[in-house]
Design a protein around this motif. Structure first.
Motif: not given
Length: 62
Positions: A21-24, A27-34, A51-62
């Protein structure tokens, strides 16, 4: 599968849902390409394995 493992998986899915819900746009493009390369229907990979989930999850947890 033990309850602890199930609870861990549910917690991860919940974090992924929140992260989605908070992806840029980038990030959405990177996910679609992956997904085009890795999510082929073989069952080896799913969207949850990106693999990109970890960076987003880390960002929203802080």
């Amino acid at each position: 599968m033990g309850n602890e493992k199930i609870e861990t998986q549910i917690a991860r899915f919940e974090r992924i849902i929140k992260a989605a819900t908070v992806m840029s746009e980038q990030e959405k493009i990177a996910l679609a390409e992956w997904e085009k390369t890795h999510v082929t229907g073989s069952g080896d990979f799913g969207t949850r394995d990106w693999p990109g989930w970890e960076a987003i999850i880390s960002r929203i947890l802080h």
